[in-house]
Design a protein around this motif. Structure first.
Motif, PDB file in Angstrom:
ATOM      1  N   PRO A  96       0.813  -1.230   0.000  1.00 47.12           N
ATOM      2  CA  PRO A  96       0.000   0.000   0.000  1.00 47.12           C
ATOM      3  C   PRO A  96       0.844   1.278   0.000  1.00 47.12           C
ATOM      4  O   PRO A  96       0.410   2.298  -0.505  1.00 47.12           O
ATOM      5  N   MET A  97       2.034   1.211   0.578  1.00 48.11           N
ATOM      6  CA  MET A  97       2.897   2.395   0.573  1.00 48.11           C
ATOM      7  C   MET A  97       3.254   2.760  -0.867  1.00 48.11           C
ATOM      8  O   MET A  97       3.305   3.935  -1.228  1.00 48.11           O
ATOM      9  N   LYS A  98       3.498   1.755  -1.663  1.00 47.49           N
ATOM     10  CA  LYS A  98       3.891   1.986  -3.055  1.00 47.49           C
ATOM     11  C   LYS A  98       2.697   2.438  -3.901  1.00 47.49           C
ATOM     12  O   LYS A  98       2.811   3.334  -4.738  1.00 47.49           O
ATOM     13  N   ARG A  99       1.577   1.769  -3.701  1.00 53.27           N
ATOM     14  CA  ARG A  99       0.433   2.022  -4.578  1.00 53.27           C
ATOM     15  C   ARG A  99      -0.386   3.237  -4.139  1.00 53.27           C
ATOM     16  O   ARG A  99      -0.922   3.968  -4.981  1.00 53.27           O
ATOM     17  N   LEU A 100      -0.504   3.431  -2.837  1.00 53.35           N
ATOM     18  CA  LEU A 100      -1.391   4.499  -2.356  1.00 53.35           C
ATOM     19  C   LEU A 100      -0.636   5.740  -1.886  1.00 53.35           C
ATOM     20  O   LEU A 100      -1.057   6.857  -2.164  1.00 53.35           O
ATOM     21  N   VAL A 101       0.452   5.525  -1.142  1.00 49.32           N
ATOM     22  CA  VAL A 101       1.124   6.663  -0.509  1.00 49.32           C
ATOM     23  C   VAL A 101       2.089   7.363  -1.471  1.00 49.32           C
ATOM     24  O   VAL A 101       2.033   8.594  -1.625  1.00 49.32           O
ATOM     25  N   ALA A 102       2.957   6.575  -2.119  1.00 50.68           N
ATOM     26  CA  ALA A 102       3.980   7.187  -2.997  1.00 50.68           C
ATOM     27  C   ALA A 102       3.366   8.061  -4.099  1.00 50.68           C
ATOM     28  O   ALA A 102       3.836   9.189  -4.309  1.00 50.68           O
ATOM     29  N   PRO A 103       2.327   7.614  -4.798  1.00 52.50           N
ATOM     30  CA  PRO A 103       1.754   8.498  -5.835  1.00 52.50           C
ATOM     31  C   PRO A 103       1.220   9.809  -5.266  1.00 52.50           C
ATOM     32  O   PRO A 103       1.323  10.862  -5.903  1.00 52.50           O
ATOM     33  N   ARG A 104       0.682   9.765  -4.050  1.00 56.02           N
ATOM     34  CA  ARG A 104       0.165  10.998  -3.438  1.00 56.02           C
ATOM     35  C   ARG A 104       1.314  11.935  -3.056  1.00 56.02           C
ATOM     36  O   ARG A 104       1.202  13.150  -3.172  1.00 56.02           O
ATOM     37  N   MET A 105       2.412  11.330  -2.588  1.00 61.96           N
ATOM     38  CA  MET A 105       3.599  12.127  -2.243  1.00 61.96           C
ATOM     39  C   MET A 105       4.155  12.805  -3.510  1.00 61.96           C
ATOM     40  O   MET A 105       4.379  14.020  -3.522  1.00 61.96           O
ATOM     41  N   ILE A 106       4.346  12.007  -4.551  1.00 56.39           N
ATOM     42  CA  ILE A 106       4.915  12.554  -5.793  1.00 56.39           C
ATOM     43  C   ILE A 106       3.946  13.585  -6.403  1.00 56.39           C
ATOM     44  O   ILE A 106       4.370  14.641  -6.883  1.00 56.39           O
TER      45      ILE A 106
END
Lengths: 237, 268
Positions: A115-125
């Motif tokens: 979930p960090m990769k799919r949900l969090v990272a795109p929101r951060m970027i």
């Protein structure tokens, strides 16, 4: 710890390109109008105050100078940050919180997705791209709005923009553009943490969303203070 | 020794204890599921049934004990290995847990798309799995919230099956909240999948009728401990007071139904 995990997930592959584009669009285009409107209104209010005070001392021609310093270096990034934080942290926390309470996060993990990769990272970027761009738009409109206010105080656009261009230096721009990068980290970390750890169904998601907006907004003011102190120390101002 | 005890186990809980904070959820739970078996975990609400599935998927870690999937202790593997082991399992969550930002087709094809299968492979696969669970392939472009509860569960089953063709399927209360007809469709589907594909399954439920219909063997939980393990027939004969009390409403309903139909005799 969670902040470190957020940054690691944003920097290290794999990247979910479709989700990143979607988040950039959501953060940038979705926040554009509200940022433009807020910046224009706040910029004009600030210009009225400044022009009024400068008129007393006979230094109205310095309006452009003061608008650059106050908008580009201070007010612009904070105002844009708070406006975007209200919108994005509420949206992110509510979405992730609902996913948590309906087992969608567990489903992602169960199907082998981080979930960090799919949900969090795109929101951060997404916020890393959107927030500096929105800050530039906000700053520009704030300064432009100040110019129109200046007309009411018999300050010509030529003299106003001469002051603006004299103080729109790389260091002033850099001060204004560094802050949104940290604001983006703050907003994403708080919003995702609150969403992913929310409990207690709909009520819990509501509470988490409120906390997320409050912490992000106050956090932006605190981060702004810390950034300003550090930047002034580094630049020797 | 019965044949189940001799068969190679596909899944095994060995003395598993689990708690959340000070609240004990499971205490010293042990059972093993053999290849191709459908195991039902039965018990009242709050007995720790769903916790067993989350521990099996490695979503939670037990306080003590070991959990074996295909002979490998998942409590002692790296996160990367755990992710690979999860790929051999499909799970149907209690309310379906479909991704509500994706269409039905994207939900079913989720793992295929994650594994970078080309679109032209994913499309027919989605169609095939929709047909397998008895749904019209035309619904693939609809959003989950446009479907009935029963359809959502069947899409969830299709998604679990499409997840890298798992040899283990876990069902978490798949009939809860459904009307009797939809619930029957789901249990029929579970039986059909076992008959046609030979999947090893664990179904968690508090519905005694579903347990008797679907289970090869049944494990009964009471407040986090195993109070019975055996075949449905053995469960029906069990004399344990908790089981007698737990089965009482079901037995009464069956007896009443038989009386109405004029069938003499007890419950089975």
């Amino acid at each position: 710890m969670f902040c470190v995990a957020v940054l690691r997930s944003a920097f290290l592959p794999p990247y979910y390109k479709h989700e990143i584009v979607e988040q950039i669009h959501f953060s940038l285009i979705g926040s554009l109008f509200i940022v433009m409107f807020s910046a224009l209104v706040a910029g004009q209010a600030l210009a009225i105050q400044l022009a009024h005070e400068l008129a007393k001392t006979g230094t109205k021609s310095e309006l452009g100078h003061f608008m650059v310093i106050s908008s580009v270096r201070a007010l612009g990034p904070v105002l844009t940050g708070i406006v975007v934080a209200s919108r994005m942290s509420a949206g992110i926390t509510a979405e992730l919180g609902t996913m948590r309470s309906s087992d969608q996060i567990d489903a992602l993990v169960a199907f082998g997705t981080d979930p960090m990769k799919r949900l969090v990272a795109p929101r951060m970027i997404g916020l890393w791209v959107a927030l500096p761009l929105l800050t530039i738009v906000g700053d520009a409109l704030s300064v432009i709005g100040g110019g129109f206010v200046g007309l009411g105080y018999h300050i010509t656009l030529e003299s106003y923009y001469a002051g603006v261009s004299r103080y729109l230096t790389p260091s002033n721009l850099m001060v204004g553009m560094i802050k949104p990068v940290f604001f983006a980290v703050l907003i994403t970390t708080v919003a995702c943490w609150k969403g992913l750890t929310s409990t207690g169904g709909a009520k819990g998601v509501g509470v988490a969303t409120t906390e997320s907006v409050v912490i992000s907004s106050v956090g932006i003011l605190v981060t702004d203070f810390i950034c300003t102190k550090l930047i002034f120390r580094v630049l020797g101002w | 020794m019965d044949s189940a005890a001799l068969a190679p186990s596909m899944l095994e809980f060995r003395n598993v204890t689990f708690s959340i904070g000070d609240h004990g959820i499971l205490s010293n739970v042990s059972f093993r599921v053999t290849r191709g078996e459908t195991r039902v975990i039965l018990g009242p609400s709050g007995s720790g049934k769903s916790t067993i599935l989350r521990l099996l998927m490695g979503l939670w870690q037990p306080d003590s004990g070991a959990i074996f999937v295909n002979g490998e202790d998942i409590t002692a593997v790296t996160p990367e290995r755990l992710r690979e082991i999860r790929r051999s399992m499909g799970i149907v969550f209690q309310q379906g847990a479909l991704f509500d930002s994706m269409t039905v087709g994207e939900n079913i094809g989720y793992t295929l798309l994650e594994d970078k299968h080309p679109e032209e492979e994913v499309e027919p696969a989605v169609e095939r799995y929709l047909q397998m669970v008895g749904l019209d392939p035309e619904i693939r472009d609809r959003m989950p919230d446009e479907l009935s509860g029963g359809m959502q569960r069947r899409v969830a089953i299709a998604r679990a099956l499409a997840a890298r063709d798992p040899n283990i399927i876990l069902y978490d209360e798949p009939t809860t909240g459904l009307d009797p007809q939809s619930a029957e469709r789901i249990t029929d589907l579970v039986l059909h999948l076992r008959a046609t594909m030979g999947k090893t399954s664990i179904m968690v439920t508090h519905d005694i009728a579903d347990a008797f219909k679907v289970g090869d063997r049944i494990t009964v939980l009471d407040r986090g401990t195993v109070v019975f393990e055996g075949t449905p027939e053995e469960l029906n004969m069990a004399k344990d007071p908790f089981i007698a009390e737990f089965l009482a409403p079901y037995r009464k309903a069956v007896a009443a139904s038989r009386r109405r139909d004029g069938v003499p005799g007890g419950v089975s």
